[in-house]
Design a protein around this motif. Structure first.
Motif, PDB file in Angstrom:
ATOM      1  N   TYR A 147      46.327  12.161  44.920  1.00 35.58           N
ATOM      2  CA  TYR A 147      45.612  12.699  43.890  1.00 35.58           C
ATOM      3  C   TYR A 147      45.650  13.969  43.784  1.00 35.58           C
ATOM      4  CZ  TYR A 147      41.303  12.778  40.849  1.00 35.58           C
ATOM      5  OH  TYR A 147      40.518  12.991  39.810  1.00 35.58           O
ATOM      6  N   PRO A 148      46.263  14.599  42.815  1.00 37.24           N
ATOM      7  CA  PRO A 148      46.339  15.934  42.685  1.00 37.24           C
ATOM      8  C   PRO A 148      44.958  16.947  42.364  1.00 37.24           C
ATOM      9  CG  PRO A 148      47.236  14.909  40.698  1.00 37.24           C
ATOM     10  CD  PRO A 148      46.871  14.047  41.721  1.00 37.24           C
ATOM     11  N   HIS A 149      44.974  17.894  43.033  1.00 35.98           N
ATOM     12  CA  HIS A 149      43.669  18.850  42.713  1.00 35.98           C
ATOM     13  C   HIS A 149      43.838  19.827  41.806  1.00 35.98           C
ATOM     14  CE1 HIS A 149      40.647  17.357  46.272  1.00 35.98           C
ATOM     15  NE2 HIS A 149      41.546  16.588  46.063  1.00 35.98           N
ATOM     16  N   ARG A 150      43.139  20.174  40.759  1.00 42.14           N
ATOM     17  CA  ARG A 150      43.241  21.078  40.022  1.00 42.14           C
ATOM     18  C   ARG A 150      42.480  22.371  40.406  1.00 42.14           C
ATOM     19  NH1 ARG A 150      41.146  17.764  35.127  1.00 42.14           N
ATOM     20  NH2 ARG A 150      39.904  17.253  36.685  1.00 42.14           N
ATOM     21  N   TYR A 151      43.502  23.538  40.598  1.00 45.13           N
ATOM     22  CA  TYR A 151      42.744  24.680  40.761  1.00 45.13           C
ATOM     23  C   TYR A 151      42.721  25.786  39.762  1.00 45.13           C
ATOM     24  CZ  TYR A 151      42.981  23.016  45.497  1.00 45.13           C
ATOM     25  OH  TYR A 151      42.991  22.050  46.653  1.00 45.13           O
ATOM     26  N   VAL A 152      41.390  26.088  39.205  1.00 46.56           N
ATOM     27  CA  VAL A 152      41.275  26.944  38.239  1.00 46.56           C
ATOM     28  C   VAL A 152      40.938  28.231  38.495  1.00 46.56           C
ATOM     29  CG1 VAL A 152      40.110  27.131  35.834  1.00 46.56           C
ATOM     30  CG2 VAL A 152      40.319  24.869  36.886  1.00 46.56           C
ATOM     31  N   SER A 153      41.562  29.101  38.068  1.00 40.79           N
ATOM     32  CA  SER A 153      41.445  30.525  38.129  1.00 40.79           C
ATOM     33  C   SER A 153      40.619  31.132  36.917  1.00 40.79           C
ATOM     34  CB  SER A 153      42.595  31.429  38.360  1.00 40.79           C
ATOM     35  OG  SER A 153      43.027  31.171  39.861  1.00 40.79           O
ATOM     36  N   LEU A 154      39.853  31.852  37.085  1.00 39.67           N
ATOM     37  CA  LEU A 154      39.173  32.615  35.784  1.00 39.67           C
ATOM     38  C   LEU A 154      38.763  34.073  35.903  1.00 39.67           C
ATOM     39  CD1 LEU A 154      36.187  29.719  35.466  1.00 39.67           C
ATOM     40  CD2 LEU A 154      38.123  30.133  34.132  1.00 39.67           C
ATOM     41  N   LEU A 155      39.080  34.706  34.934  1.00 36.72           N
ATOM     42  CA  LEU A 155      39.059  36.375  34.931  1.00 36.72           C
ATOM     43  C   LEU A 155      37.988  36.554  34.142  1.00 36.72           C
ATOM     44  CD1 LEU A 155      40.364  38.910  36.450  1.00 36.72           C
ATOM     45  CD2 LEU A 155      41.478  38.919  34.520  1.00 36.72           C
ATOM     46  N   TYR A 156      37.084  37.579  34.487  1.00 38.23           N
ATOM     47  CA  TYR A 156      35.712  37.953  33.718  1.00 38.23           C
ATOM     48  C   TYR A 156      35.974  39.502  33.570  1.00 38.23           C
ATOM     49  CZ  TYR A 156      33.700  33.355  33.981  1.00 38.23           C
ATOM     50  OH  TYR A 156      33.362  31.944  34.015  1.00 38.23           O
ATOM     51  N   GLU A 157      35.796  39.991  32.533  1.00 39.41           N
ATOM     52  CA  GLU A 157      35.619  41.432  32.632  1.00 39.41           C
ATOM     53  C   GLU A 157      34.136  41.962  32.779  1.00 39.41           C
ATOM     54  OE1 GLU A 157      35.685  45.224  29.265  1.00 39.41           O
ATOM     55  OE2 GLU A 157      36.826  43.095  28.957  1.00 39.41           O
ATOM     56  N   THR A 158      34.030  42.959  33.816  1.00 42.20           N
ATOM     57  CA  THR A 158      32.980  43.400  34.194  1.00 42.20           C
ATOM     58  C   THR A 158      32.691  45.009  34.100  1.00 42.20           C
ATOM     59  OG1 THR A 158      33.602  43.694  36.480  1.00 42.20           O
ATOM     60  CG2 THR A 158      32.586  41.587  35.767  1.00 42.20           C
ATOM     61  N   GLU A 159      31.438  45.684  34.188  1.00 43.92           N
ATOM     62  CA  GLU A 159      31.379  47.056  34.112  1.00 43.92           C
ATOM     63  C   GLU A 159      31.702  47.577  35.518  1.00 43.92           C
ATOM     64  OE1 GLU A 159      30.609  48.739  31.568  1.00 43.92           O
ATOM     65  OE2 GLU A 159      30.552  46.775  30.503  1.00 43.92           O
ATOM     66  N   ASP A 160      32.176  48.787  35.477  1.00 45.67           N
ATOM     67  CA  ASP A 160      32.408  49.627  36.747  1.00 45.67           C
ATOM     68  C   ASP A 160      31.289  49.694  37.721  1.00 45.67           C
ATOM     69  OD1 ASP A 160      34.848  50.671  36.994  1.00 45.67           O
ATOM     70  OD2 ASP A 160      34.177  52.439  35.664  1.00 45.67           O
ATOM     71  N   GLY A 161      31.229  49.191  38.934  1.00 47.24           N
ATOM     72  CA  GLY A 161      30.032  49.102  39.992  1.00 47.24           C
ATOM     73  C   GLY A 161      29.468  47.742  39.950  1.00 47.24           C
ATOM     74  N   PHE A 162      29.950  46.758  39.159  1.00 46.47           N
ATOM     75  CA  PHE A 162      29.594  45.637  39.306  1.00 46.47           C
ATOM     76  C   PHE A 162      29.532  44.753  40.431  1.00 46.47           C
ATOM     77  CE2 PHE A 162      29.764  40.852  38.728  1.00 46.47           C
ATOM     78  CZ  PHE A 162      28.694  40.548  37.958  1.00 46.47           C
ATOM     79  N   MET A 163      28.325  44.108  41.221  1.00 48.59           N
ATOM     80  CA  MET A 163      28.429  43.593  42.332  1.00 48.59           C
ATOM     81  C   MET A 163      27.607  42.427  42.039  1.00 48.59           C
ATOM     82  SD  MET A 163      29.738  45.811  44.310  1.00 48.59           S
ATOM     83  CE  MET A 163      29.254  45.245  46.079  1.00 48.59           C
ATOM     84  N   VAL A 164      28.251  41.520  43.108  1.00 44.49           N
ATOM     85  CA  VAL A 164      27.644  40.164  43.208  1.00 44.49           C
ATOM     86  C   VAL A 164      27.132  40.077  44.770  1.00 44.49           C
ATOM     87  CG1 VAL A 164      27.954  37.732  43.326  1.00 44.49           C
ATOM     88  CG2 VAL A 164      28.714  39.084  41.469  1.00 44.49           C
TER      89      VAL A 164
END
Length: 199
Positions: A147-164
């Motif tokens: 069963y092939p697993h799908r690995y999805v990459s997502l890129l989001y634009e953020t403001e300078d200094g954005f933290m999670v």
């Protein structure tokens, strides 16, 4: 009239399929390609097959059509095919697993060599909190049938200094993308790509 509308409709369908950089049915759908390069292996087309050994280390990411111009970016990679029943995968459903979530990527304006990419520069240090979920390479379990697993990459634009904060992510196994995006105030992804790895 029918003979004219069918080719036009078919052309639109084919164009839509060709443009999607995310798997069919995945939300959100993203049309613009994120280049993903593991050493000498490049994800040439959406859903390209790679080996576990190819993807063991964090990839280089970027663009090939034009440089990005945002102040900073968040990148994540999600396996969307993790079995809910590891003892007998074919009897259960599938869930997500967050393999990486990194903030603080900055765009490159240096022209790449021919055939190269405008790379996004990762943060210089992971001690600044940018490696919210450090990269873990794909390691899907062997299944019968495979069963092939799908690995999805997502890129989001953020403001300078954005933290999670790590607690904002929640669980990595069963990761809820839409809830996370809403919680931290992200918009829609600006780029995406995905590849397959089979256990």
């Amino acid at each position: 009239m029918r003979s004219l509308s069918f080719p036009f409709s078919f052309a639109l369908l084919v164009a839509g399929i060709a443009l999607a950089q995310t798997p069919a049915g995945f939300v959100p759908e993203v049309a613009d390609k994120l280049e993903i390069v593991f050493g000498t292996k490049t994800v040439e087309t959406p859903g390209a097959s790679l080996e576990k050994t190819d993807t063991a280390n964090q990839p280089t990411i970027g663009t090939s059509d034009a440089p990005l111009t945002g102040p900073s970016y968040l990148w994540m990679m999600i396996d969307i095919d993790v079995p809910t029943n590891f003892q007998n995968p074919s009897t259960g459903g599938r869930q997500t697993n967050l393999h990486s979530l990194l903030t603080g990527f900055t765009p490159s304006t240096t022209n790449p060599e021919e055939g190269g990419i405008y790379t996004l520069t990762p943060p210089s240090s992971s001690s600044d909190g940018s490696a919210v979920v450090p990269y873990v390479g794909p390691a899907p379990p062997a299944e019968n049938p495979p069963y092939p697993h799908r690995y999805v990459s997502l890129l989001y634009e953020t403001e300078d200094g954005f933290m999670v904060q790590r607690e904002q992510v929640g669980q990595t196994l069963g990761f809820d993308l839409s809830l996370f995006v809403e919680k931290v105030g992200l918009g829609t992804p600006v780029r995406a790509g995905y590849f397959n790895v089979t256990g």
